[in-house]
Design a protein around this motif. Structure first.
Motif, mmCIF file in Angstrom:
data_model
loop_
_atom_site.group_PDB
_atom_site.id
_atom_site.type_symbol
_atom_site.label_atom_id
_atom_site.label_comp_id
_atom_site.label_asym_id
_atom_site.label_seq_id
_atom_site.Cartn_x
_atom_site.Cartn_y
_atom_site.Cartn_z
ATOM 1 N N GLY A 21 2.300 3.603 7.670
ATOM 2 C CA GLY A 21 2.822 2.283 7.282
ATOM 3 C C GLY A 21 2.423 1.143 8.376
ATOM 4 O O GLY A 21 3.252 0.015 8.368
ATOM 5 N N LEU A 32 0.992 -1.467 -0.733
ATOM 6 C CA LEU A 32 1.791 -0.359 -0.334
ATOM 7 C C LEU A 32 3.207 -1.158 0.402
ATOM 8 O O LEU A 32 4.270 -0.390 0.174
ATOM 9 C CB LEU A 32 1.213 0.246 0.896
ATOM 10 C CG LEU A 32 -0.257 0.923 0.581
ATOM 11 C CD1 LEU A 32 -0.538 2.002 1.826
ATOM 12 C CD2 LEU A 32 0.260 2.125 -0.597
ATOM 13 N N GLN A 36 6.880 -0.355 -0.844
ATOM 14 C CA GLN A 36 8.109 0.134 -0.051
ATOM 15 C C GLN A 36 9.089 -0.928 0.034
ATOM 16 O O GLN A 36 10.005 -0.663 0.973
ATOM 17 C CB GLN A 36 7.265 0.361 1.508
ATOM 18 C CG GLN A 36 6.604 1.477 1.633
ATOM 19 C CD GLN A 36 5.877 1.188 2.996
ATOM 20 O OE1 GLN A 36 5.117 0.422 3.250
ATOM 21 N NE2 GLN A 36 6.164 2.377 3.606
ATOM 22 N N ALA B 32 13.385 4.826 -3.167
ATOM 23 C CA ALA B 32 12.008 5.673 -2.899
ATOM 24 C C ALA B 32 11.979 6.852 -3.824
ATOM 25 O O ALA B 32 11.191 7.061 -4.546
ATOM 26 C CB ALA B 32 12.170 6.462 -1.561
ATOM 27 N N ARG B 35 11.132 5.195 -7.363
ATOM 28 C CA ARG B 35 10.044 4.870 -7.437
ATOM 29 C C ARG B 35 8.819 6.127 -7.606
ATOM 30 O O ARG B 35 7.744 6.117 -8.292
ATOM 31 C CB ARG B 35 9.325 3.877 -6.330
ATOM 32 C CG ARG B 35 10.114 2.576 -6.305
ATOM 33 C CD ARG B 35 10.165 1.905 -5.009
ATOM 34 N NE ARG B 35 11.005 0.748 -5.013
ATOM 35 C CZ ARG B 35 11.393 -0.092 -3.971
ATOM 36 N NH1 ARG B 35 10.549 0.091 -2.888
ATOM 37 N NH2 ARG B 35 12.042 -0.697 -4.014
ATOM 38 N N TYR B 36 9.261 7.062 -6.634
ATOM 39 C CA TYR B 36 8.564 8.209 -6.937
ATOM 40 C C TYR B 36 8.449 8.936 -8.345
ATOM 41 O O TYR B 36 7.624 9.186 -8.821
ATOM 42 C CB TYR B 36 9.214 9.161 -5.867
ATOM 43 C CG TYR B 36 8.620 10.766 -5.881
ATOM 44 C CD1 TYR B 36 7.037 11.156 -6.115
ATOM 45 C CD2 TYR B 36 9.242 11.952 -5.965
ATOM 46 C CE1 TYR B 36 6.638 12.217 -5.961
ATOM 47 C CE2 TYR B 36 8.738 13.077 -5.820
ATOM 48 C CZ TYR B 36 7.597 13.344 -6.137
ATOM 49 O OH TYR B 36 7.260 14.548 -6.094
ATOM 50 N N THR B 121 6.802 -4.877 -6.719
ATOM 51 C CA THR B 121 7.178 -3.536 -6.414
ATOM 52 C C THR B 121 6.672 -2.775 -7.498
ATOM 53 O O THR B 121 6.064 -1.634 -7.695
ATOM 54 C CB THR B 121 8.567 -3.303 -6.079
ATOM 55 O OG1 THR B 121 8.761 -3.874 -5.011
ATOM 56 C CG2 THR B 121 8.905 -1.693 -5.808
ATOM 57 N N VAL B 143 4.185 7.309 1.453
ATOM 58 C CA VAL B 143 4.272 6.049 1.892
ATOM 59 C C VAL B 143 5.551 5.638 1.489
ATOM 60 O O VAL B 143 6.265 5.005 2.368
ATOM 61 C CB VAL B 143 2.890 5.312 1.014
ATOM 62 C CG1 VAL B 143 3.169 3.599 1.307
ATOM 63 C CG2 VAL B 143 1.751 5.630 1.582
ATOM 64 N N VAL B 144 6.144 6.034 0.531
ATOM 65 C CA VAL B 144 7.294 5.340 -0.075
ATOM 66 C C VAL B 144 8.406 6.323 0.301
ATOM 67 O O VAL B 144 9.526 5.792 0.819
ATOM 68 C CB VAL B 144 7.216 5.105 -1.575
ATOM 69 C CG1 VAL B 144 8.470 4.729 -2.254
ATOM 70 C CG2 VAL B 144 6.039 4.261 -1.926
ATOM 71 N N GLY B 146 8.201 8.405 2.590
ATOM 72 C CA GLY B 146 8.288 8.446 4.026
ATOM 73 C C GLY B 146 8.124 9.843 4.640
ATOM 74 O O GLY B 146 8.525 10.091 5.790
#
Lengths: 238, 210
Positions: A21, A32, A36, B32, B35-36, B121, B143-144, B146
């Motif tokens: 990040g 990215l 996020q 998250a 989006r995943y 996004t 990334v998203v 985490g």
């Protein structure tokens, strides 16, 4: 226009920074970061449903923790079953014996047992062939014909103990508050009919047969037991 | 954004029945997950996400761990629900198509940096979704959502090293795809390089995406 360094090919170090990040100055930063980005209202449209589900779950009785206890609960269940089964078997045997002894049904059960089933099966054998070729009808008739088979089962259990494990047999009989000698006699007599048991103790059997005067029944068994009595060890020797 | 320790406490509070804590968890984690899911089931992501939250709400008390663990746990649930859907529809993962977003990127301005300033996004997720599935999942989870490489590997049933490689390749691919339109001879290069990176069948789905 695009600055040249923005399009440097991705190296592993940059990738690791991006995955963490960090801002690297790479063009992917923005992509990215956009992926996020904070939630939009549209993305949270299901909040009410989720909250309703949460409330419903809170009102439902608290479930025990599933994850850690899957194996545990299985084991516990199996153990419980086993204990229950053992307890049932013990109580059925002992209790059945005690009950039989108290009501005096022991002798009845012991001696009358072979008859109902025999007649039932013979009846079934006669009736069933014309009715249907299946095996189940005779079996049903045999089991439902009378209540005595149940008692017979518990007696059989006890007598099995008698044949295989004398220690346990004595224990069971003692618990049932039953006269051991009398029970042994019963078992020996019973043992004669179905499986021609050894029953090495010949002397105790004779007075028993005399006393009960089993005129109708003993003659049937005499010829079967004749060899076993003298041999003392029964089938293996025959 | 709250820091990790606070969120650990929020997880515990939600587990003991605190509604506000659960609401916070939802607001933190739902984007998250959604989006995943977008890269797994495309337009069905919202439906699958609500199913996942039903299960999360129901089973929250059986979960044990901190907020990092919660992230991985919820991602696992979301993925399972997505796989259920794909199994029932007997289809392969069908991510949101990137074509349209890429077309928008091109249309907005011929220079990629101008386009990237406008990257939304949805466009970013669609770009990631256009990667080969294992790379896309690795990038999204890392990334998203985490997660670290190890947790991601657990969810995907692979070793951490394989996840690192997949994520790296994914980013490399992504960078290459972004880089191409900015290269000098735009017309020819573009027609060649943007030739349909994903199936066109999912294009109608984009109309419904927000």
């Amino acid at each position: 226009m695009t600055s040249p360094e923005e399009w440097t090919p991705m190296d592993r170090k940059t990738a690791d920074s991006l995955l963490r990040g960090d801002r690297t100055g790479h063009a992917l930063d923005r992509v990215l970061a956009a992926a996020q980005a904070p939630a939009t209202a549209a993305e949270l449209a299901g909040e009410a449903d989720a909250m309703a589900a949460f409330r419903a779950a809170a009102q439902a009785p608290a479930k025990h923790r599933k994850r850690p206890s899957v194996i545990q609960s299985c084991l516990t269940r199996m153990l419980t079953l086993k204990v229950a089964a053992v307890a049932f078997a013990t109580s059925a045997t002992v209790g059945g014996m005690a009950l039989a002894a108290n009501t005096g049904a022991l002798h009845e059960a012991t001696f009358s047992a072979p008859e109902p089933s025999a007649t039932a099966t013979s009846e079934a054998a006669q009736v069933s062939p014309p009715v249907s070729p299946t095996v189940s009808p005779p079996a049903q008739v045999g089991t439902t014909s009378s209540a005595t088979p149940k008692k017979r089962v518990t007696d059989t259990d006890l007598c099995t103990d008698f044949q295989r494990n004398h220690e346990r047999f004595r224990e069971q009989v003692r618990r049932a508050g039953k006269n051991q000698v009398e029970m042994e006699r019963t078992c020996r007599t019973r043992a004669g009919a179905p499986n021609t048991s050894p029953s090495a103790r010949q002397p105790s059997r004779e007075p028993f047969r005399d006393r009960n005067g089993g005129g109708t029944r003993t003659p049937e068994r005499e010829p079967q037991q004749g060899g076993g009595n003298t041999g003392g060890a029964g089938q293996p020797h025959r | 954004m709250m820091d990790a320790e606070d969120l650990d406490a929020v997880v515990i509070a939600a587990q003991s029945g605190d509604e506000q804590a659960f609401r916070l968890l939802y607001r933190t984690q739902q984007p998250a997950l959604l989006r995943y899911l977008r890269i797994l089931v495309g337009e069905d992501a919202e439906d699958v996400a609500s199913e996942a939250w039903l299960q999360i709400a129901r089973d929250l008390r059986t979960f044990s761990g901190d907020f990092d663990g919660f992230r991985g746990w919820t991602a696992t649930i979301a993925r399972h629900r997505a796989m259920d859907l794909l199994r029932s529809q007997r289809r392969r993962p069908q991510p949101a198509a990137a074509d349209e977003f890429l077309a928008e990127l091109r249309a907005a301005d011929d220079t990629a940096d101008r386009a990237l300033e406008l990257v939304t996004t949805d466009a970013a997720v669609a770009l990631i979704a256009a990667l080969p599935p294992e790379q896309a999942e690795a990038v999204m989870l890392r990334v998203v959502v985490g997660l670290d490489a190890k947790s991601t590997g657990k969810i995907l049933g692979r070793r951490a090293g394989a996840i690192r490689t997949a994520a790296y390749r994914g980013l490399k691919n992504l960078a290459a795809r972004l880089a191409q339109p900015a290269q000098p001879p735009p017309e020819q290069r573009r027609s060649a390089s943007w030739s349909n990176p994903v199936t066109t069948s999912a294009a109608p789905a984009l109309k419904e995406m927000r």
